[in-house]
Design a protein around this motif. Structure first.
Motif, PDB file in Angstrom:
ATOM      1  N   ILE A   1       4.383   7.932  -6.122  1.00 32.39           N
ATOM      2  CA  ILE A   1       3.301   6.972  -5.880  1.00 32.39           C
ATOM      3  C   ILE A   1       2.352   6.920  -7.085  1.00 32.39           C
ATOM      4  O   ILE A   1       2.005   5.840  -7.578  1.00 32.39           O
ATOM      5  CB  ILE A   1       2.526   7.348  -4.596  1.00 32.39           C
ATOM      6  CG1 ILE A   1       3.455   7.240  -3.380  1.00 32.39           C
ATOM      7  CG2 ILE A   1       1.308   6.440  -4.412  1.00 32.39           C
ATOM      8  CD1 ILE A   1       2.852   7.780  -2.092  1.00 32.39           C
TER       9      ILE A   1
ATOM     10  N   SER B   1       2.514  -5.293  -3.924  1.00 28.18           N
ATOM     11  CA  SER B   1       2.530  -4.592  -2.633  1.00 28.18           C
ATOM     12  C   SER B   1       3.955  -4.294  -2.187  1.00 28.18           C
ATOM     13  O   SER B   1       4.253  -3.195  -1.700  1.00 28.18           O
ATOM     14  CB  SER B   1       1.817  -5.426  -1.569  1.00 28.18           C
ATOM     15  OG  SER B   1       0.475  -5.651  -1.923  1.00 28.18           O
TER      16      SER B   1
ATOM     17  N   LEU C   1      -1.604  -2.419  -5.298  1.00 25.02           N
ATOM     18  CA  LEU C   1      -1.157  -1.023  -5.172  1.00 25.02           C
ATOM     19  C   LEU C   1      -1.714  -0.376  -3.913  1.00 25.02           C
ATOM     20  O   LEU C   1      -0.975   0.282  -3.161  1.00 25.02           O
ATOM     21  CB  LEU C   1      -1.586  -0.222  -6.406  1.00 25.02           C
ATOM     22  CG  LEU C   1      -0.895  -0.574  -7.730  1.00 25.02           C
ATOM     23  CD1 LEU C   1      -1.551   0.179  -8.878  1.00 25.02           C
ATOM     24  CD2 LEU C   1       0.593  -0.267  -7.681  1.00 25.02           C
TER      25      LEU C   1
ATOM     26  N   SER D   1       1.964   3.800  -9.873  1.00 21.76           N
ATOM     27  CA  SER D   1       0.612   3.215  -9.986  1.00 21.76           C
ATOM     28  C   SER D   1       0.102   3.295 -11.421  1.00 21.76           C
ATOM     29  O   SER D   1      -0.420   2.304 -11.968  1.00 21.76           O
ATOM     30  CB  SER D   1      -0.355   3.940  -9.047  1.00 21.76           C
ATOM     31  OG  SER D   1       0.075   3.841  -7.705  1.00 21.76           O
TER      32      SER D   1
ATOM     33  N   GLY E   1      -4.710  -3.321  -8.764  1.00 16.61           N
ATOM     34  CA  GLY E   1      -5.246  -2.257  -7.914  1.00 16.61           C
ATOM     35  C   GLY E   1      -5.191  -2.610  -6.443  1.00 16.61           C
ATOM     36  O   GLY E   1      -4.815  -1.785  -5.600  1.00 16.61           O
TER      37      GLY E   1
ATOM     38  N   MET F   1       5.358  -1.380  -4.089  1.00 16.34           N
ATOM     39  CA  MET F   1       4.810  -0.106  -3.631  1.00 16.34           C
ATOM     40  C   MET F   1       5.327   0.263  -2.246  1.00 16.34           C
ATOM     41  O   MET F   1       5.522   1.451  -1.947  1.00 16.34           O
ATOM     42  CB  MET F   1       3.275  -0.167  -3.617  1.00 16.34           C
ATOM     43  CG  MET F   1       2.641  -0.120  -4.986  1.00 16.34           C
ATOM     44  SD  MET F   1       3.217   1.270  -6.000  1.00 16.34           S
ATOM     45  CE  MET F   1       2.675   2.671  -5.033  1.00 16.34           C
TER      46      MET F   1
ATOM     47  N   ILE G   1       0.560   0.843  -0.799  1.00 18.24           N
ATOM     48  CA  ILE G   1       0.603   2.254  -0.375  1.00 18.24           C
ATOM     49  C   ILE G   1       0.303   2.382   1.118  1.00 18.24           C
ATOM     50  O   ILE G   1       1.007   3.075   1.853  1.00 18.24           O
ATOM     51  CB  ILE G   1      -0.392   3.096  -1.211  1.00 18.24           C
ATOM     52  CG1 ILE G   1       0.086   3.194  -2.665  1.00 18.24           C
ATOM     53  CG2 ILE G   1      -0.538   4.498  -0.617  1.00 18.24           C
ATOM     54  CD1 ILE G   1      -0.944   3.778  -3.620  1.00 18.24           C
TER      55      ILE G   1
END
Length: 817
Positions: free
Chosen positions: A781, A469, A752, A785, A749, A472, A756
C-alpha cells in the motif's frame, strides 16, 4: 484529428500495448505450464491410465483368467499385454532389457515406437543400434534367431538402470518367458486405458479386489502440482480481467479527454450538416484504430520478448515451461477478447458524444455539476441497505453455507456501485468543508486557490480519481487477500499435521483394512510410531430427553495416547467408552462418568437402531479432524466407518517418506504428505502468486500513471489562461508551481485514500466467507502510494516549469482548446 492530440492518442496506445503484453504473457505462460505438464505425462506414460501386474519377487503371475476378469470390467476401455524379459544379443553376448508389446496405441505411446511388430521384427533404442552398427532393415541375431530392425527410438535416459532396450512382439517374448520359467504367464503387466470420466483411483480399487497382491501404478500428475497449476490459472484469469478493466478506465479517461477537445469541432460539423451517423462513424473509427494499434503492438512485443519473458518467469516462479513455442492461435484469441472488452468500454463515451445536438454538445462540454443528485444519493442508500442485509444474511441464515459466498460477493459489488454513484456529489462538499479552511491554514494561499479551482472540475475529472481508486482497490484487495491466505494456510497446516507425516486415502469407499495397514507401516525401519483415524460416522445419542447428532471417529486409543495426541486414561478403556470434545460435551451437557444411549441409522431398515449405552470416560479439549467423539477400534457396535488417515511419526522424515512411497503399488489410493514439504509447497504457491501479483501491480501502476498523468497534464494545459491571469496578478513562479502540484497531488491523494478504504472494506466483506486473521500488507500500500505521489511531483514540476516559461502575452490569449 489525431495530429492535434497526438500525445493523448500515443498514451492510449501505449496503455493498451502494455496491458495486452501483460495479459498475453500471463495467460500464455499458464497454458504453456499446463501443456508442459501434460507432455511430460505423455512422455513418461503414454496414453495408459493404469499399469497392473505383480512384483518380480512374487510368485504370482497374470493368468489368462485374471487378465480376462480385468478386460471384462465395465470401466475399462482398452487393455494391452506387455511381457518383460532380458534376452541375449549374440553380437554383444549381453542380456538386454526386452519389452514384448502388442500392436496398439497403448504400448506405442508408452515406448514411443510407431511400426507394427510381427514375429520377426525388432525395435531398439538409437544408442544400442549405434553400438551394433545396425541400420533399418539389418538383421539382428537375438537368442540365436534373426530379427529385422524396423525402427529405432530415442534413448530412454529416464529409466536409469536400463538405458538400452529391445522391443519385440508380445507373443515372442511371452514364449521365451514361458519356455524359461515353465509358467503360463499371460503377461508381465497390463497397460489399461479407462473409459471416459472414470475415476482411475476407483478403478484401481476394483482391480485390486481381484487379487490383493496386485501391483497397480497410476499414470497421474502429481496432485499438488496439478491443483497448484489449476488455481494458478484461475488466479491469472481473474487478474487479467482486472487488468483489462483498469486499462479500459484509463482509455475511457483519455478518450473522454480526446472527445472533450473535439466536441467543439463535432458541434461545428453538425451545424454544417453532418449527420449523427457520420459523427458516430468518425468516433468509432478513431477508437477502433487506437484499440487495434495498441493490441497489435502488445501482440508483437509479446512475440518478440516471449523467450526472455518465459525464461525469467520460469526462474521466478519455479514452474517448468517449454518456451520454444509461441501459441499463435491462443495469443490471437486472447488478443481478440482483450480488443472486444476494451472496445465495449469505449462505446460508452463514443455513444454519448453522438447523441446530442450542436448547442447541447457545447453546453455538455462545460457542464460542471451532476444532475439527479437526490436520485443518486437515494439509490446509493438503497444499495448500501441491500448490501448490509445480504452481509447479515450471509452470516446468520441457515443457507449461509450454500449462498453465503455469493451474497458477500454481491454485497461488495453493491457497496462499490453505491460509492461510484455518490462519490462525485460528496467530494465537492468534502473539499469545500474540510480542505478549503484547513488546507489554507496548513499549506497557504496557493493550496486554497488549487482547491477552489478543483471543486468545479470534479465532474469532468471523476474518471481520473476512479482510476487511481480502482488501482488501489486491486492493490489492497490482492495483497491483503494473499497475505491472509498465506497466514491462514500455515496455521491450518499446523492443525492438520498432528504428526510430521500423514497418510490419507483419496477415495470415498476405501477398502484398506486400518489395523492391517497400520501394522504394515509400523514395520518400516524409519517409523517411530503410528496411529489410525477413521472417517467420521454419524450417531445419535439421547441426553436430557433430547436427541443429539454426534460425529464420531473410530481410533486406536492406545496408539493415540502413545503419540501424545490425547491425554492418557487412568484406567483400562471399556469397549463402550466415549471420549468427547470439550465443545460437544458442553453443548450436550455431558460429564465424565455419565452413561448415554446411542443409536445409528441403518440403511437396511431405514430407522435409527439402538447400539446400546456408552459411558463418557474422558473429555478432551479438542479432537482431531473436528470430531465430536472417539470410539476405540475394539468397539464392535459403532463401526459404520472406513479408513481415512494414518498419523506417522519418524526421526528421519525424508527416508520414511521414500519408504512409504513404495507402498503405493500395494495401496494406489493413498496420499502421503509431510509437514515440512507441505509448508514448502504452501510457501512456493504463495510466492508464485505473489510474484505474478507484484508484476501485475507494477504494470498497472505504470499504465495508470501514463493515463492519469496524461489526463492531468491536459487538464493543466487547458487552464493555461487561468495561470496566465494569476501571473499577471503577481503570483510568483514558485507559487504557481505550488498551485499546480497541490491540485495534481490532491487528485491523486483523494484517489489513493478512497481506494485504500474501499479496498479494505471490499476485502473485509469477502473474507467473511472464511473469517480469520485479517493481515494488511502495509508495504504494498505504501509503495504504490509513494510511487504515484513521487511520480506526479516529478513530472508536474517540469510541466509547471514549461507553462511558466511561455510568454505571458501569448498565454493570456490562449483559448484553452
Amino acid at each position: 484529428m489525431f495530429k492535434a492530440n497526438k500525445f493523448i492518442v500515443f498514451s492510449s496506445i501505449l496503455s493498451i500495448a502494455i496491458s495486452a503484453t501483460l495479459v498475453l504473457s500471463m495467460v500464455l505462460f499458464s497454458f504453456n505450464a499446463q501443456n508442459t505438464l501434460k507432455n511430460q505425462m505423455k512422455q513418461a506414460y503414454g496414453e495408459m491410465d493404469l499399469s497392473v501386474g505383480f512384483n518380480m519377487d512374487q510368485s504370482n503371475v497374470l493368468t489368462p483368467k485374471l487378465v480376462n476378469e480385468i478386460v471384462q470390467n465395465k470401466k475399462v476401455n482398452k487393455v494391452s499385454k506387455v511381457s518383460i524379459a532380458h534376452l541375449n544379443v549374440n553380437k554383444m553376448d549381453t542380456a538386454i532389457y526386452t519389452v514384448g508389446a502388442e500392436n496398439n496405441y497403448l504400448p506405442k505411446s508408452r515406448y514411443h515406437f510407431t511400426e507394427d511388430l510381427n514375429e520377426e521384427s525388432v525395435v531398439m533404442n538409437k544408442g544400442l543400434a549405434k553400438v551394433l552398427h545396425a541400420k533399418i532393415g539389418d538383421k539382428i541375431l537375438i537368442e540365436n534367431k534373426k530379427y529385422t530392425l524396423v525402427e529405432t527410438v530415442d534413448d530412454l535416459t529416464a529409466t536409469g538402470s536400463a538405458p538400452d532396450m529391445l522391443i519385440l512382439n508380445q507373443k515372442v517374448v511371452k514364449s521365451y518367458i514361458q519356455a524359461k520359467d515353465n509358467r503360463k504367464a499371460e503377461a508381465t503387466y497390463l497397460l489399461i486405458k479407462a473409459k471416459k470420466n472414470v475415476n482411475t483411483l476407483t478403478l484401481a480399487n476394483q482391480i485390486k479386489s481381484y487379487d490383493k497382491d496386485l501391483r497397480i501404478d497410476i499414470a497421474e500428475q502429481d496432485y499438488g502440482v496439478k491443483s497448484n497449476l489449476q488455481s494458478l490459472h484461475l488466479f491469472i484469469v481473474v487478474l487479467s480481467v482486472l487488468v483489462l478493466i483498469v486499462t479500459s478506465l484509463i482509455i475511457i479517461s483519455n478518450f473522454e479527454l480526446l472527445l472533450y477537445k473535439m466536441r467543439n469541432q463535432f458541434a461545428i460539423m453538425r451545424s454544417l450538416g453532418a449527420s449523427t451517423k457520420q459523427i458516430s462513424k468518425i468516433i468509432m473509427i478513431q477508437s477502433t484504430v487506437i484499440n487495434i494499434t495498441g493490441i497489435s503492438l502488445g501482440f508483437i512485443l509479446n512475440f518478440l520478448s516471449q523467450r526472455t519473458l518465459y525464461s525469467w518467469v520460469e526462474k521466478l516462479f519455479n514452474i517448468p515451461t517449454t518456451p520454444s513455442e509461441f501459441n499463435v492461435g491462443a495469443a490471437i484469441s486472447i488478443s481478440i477478447l482483450a480488443f472486444i472488452v476494451i472496445q465495449l468500454f469505449l462505446f460508452v463515451p463514443a455513444y454519448r458524444s453522438t447523441k446530442v445536438l450542436p448547442l447541447k454538445t457545447m453546453e455538455e462540454n462545460e457542464k460542471l455539476n451532476y444532475s439527479y443528485s437526490k436520485v443518486r444519493v437515494t439509490l446509493s442508500k438503497v444499495l448500501v441497505g441491500i448490501a448490509v442485509f445480504l452481509i447479515i444474511g450471509s452470516q446468520v441464515l441457515p443457507t449461509r453455507g450454500t449462498y453465503g459466498p455469493a451474497m458477500l460477493l454481491i454485497s461488495a459489488v453493491l457497496v462499490f456501485l453505491a460509492f461510484v454513484l455518490v462519490f462525485p456529489i460528496w467530494l465537492p462538499k468534502i473539499l469545500e468543508w474540510f480542505f478549503l479552511p484547513y488546507g489554507q491554514r496548513l499549506f497557504g494561499q496557493e493550496f486554497y486557490i488549487s482547491v477552489k479551482n478543483l471543486i468545479p472540475q470534479v465532474r469532468k475529472n471523476t474518471a481520473i480519481i476512479l482510476m487511481i481508486s480502482s488501482l488501489m482497490i486491486i492493490a489492497v484487495f490482492g495483497s491483503v487477500t494473499l497475505r491472509t491466505i498465506q497466514i491462514s494456510q500455515l496455521e491450518q497446516l499446523k492443525k492438520d499435521f498432528a504428526t510430521p507425516i500423514l497418510i490419507e486415502t483419496r477415495i470415498d469407499n476405501s477398502k484398506i483394512n486400518s489395523m492391517e495397514f497400520t501394522k504394515t507401516v509400523e514395520e518400516l525401519s524409519g517409523v517411530k510410531s503410528v496411529s489410525n483415524f477413521s472417517t467420521l460416522g454419524l450417531a445419535e445419542l439421547q441426553t436430557e430427553g433430547k436427541k443429539v447428532d454426534m460425529n464420531y471417529a473410530v481410533v486406536d486409543l492406545k496408539r493415540l495416547q502413545a503419540q501424545g495426541l490425547m491425554a492418557h486414561l487412568n484406567s483400562k478403556t471399556p469397549s463402550n467408552g466415549l471420549i468427547l470434545s470439550e465443545r460437544f460435551a458442553q453443548q450436550s451437557h455431558l460429564k465424565v462418568g455419565q452413561t448415554v444411549p446411542v443409536g445409528e441409522f441403518s440403511n437396511e431398515t431405514q430407522i435409527v437402531e439402538s447400539k446400546g449405552t456408552f459411558k463418557v470416560i474422558a473429555i478432551e479439549k479438542q479432537l482431531l479432524n473436528n470430531a465430536d467423539a472417539y470410539v476405540d477400534w475394539n468397539n464392535q457396535k459403532l463401526l459404520d466407518v472406513i479408513f481415512y488417515t494414518l498419523y506417522v511419526d519418524s526421526e528421519h522424515i525424508k527416508n520414511t517418506v521414500n519408504e512409504l512411497e513404495e507402498l503405493k503399488s500395494q495401496y494406489p489410493e493413498i496420499k502421503i504428505s509431510n509437514y515440512e514439504q507441505s509448508v514448502k509447497e504452501a510457501n512456493k504457491m504463495f510466492y508464485q502468486r505473489w510474484g505474478i501479483f507484484i508484476l501485475v501491480i507494477a504494470t498497472l501502476v505504470a499504465s495508470t500513471m501514463v493515463g492519469v498523468f496524461n489526463s492531468l497534464a491536459n487538464n493543466i494545459y487547458s487552464k493555461r489562461k487561468e495561470f496566465a491571469v494569476l501571473r499577471a496578478m503577481g503570483v510568483t513562479p514558485k507559487g504557481l508551481r505550488k498551485v499546480i502540484l497541490s491540485q495534481v497531488n490532491l487528485y491523486i491523494g483523494i484517489g489513493l485514500i478512497i481506494g485504500i478504504i474501499m479496498g479494505l472494506l471490499t476485502t473485509f466483506i469477502l473474507l467473511l466467507v472464511d473469517p480469520g486473521e485479517f493481515v494488511i500488507d502495509y508495504k504494498v500500500i505504501i509503495t504504490v502510494s509513494l510511487l504515484m505521489l513521487a511520480g506526479s511531483t516529478l513530472i508536474f514540476w517540469f510541466v509547471g516549469n514549461k507553462i511558466l516559461s511561455q510568454e505571458l502575452s501569448i498565454e493570456l490569449t490562449n483559448d484553452n482548446k
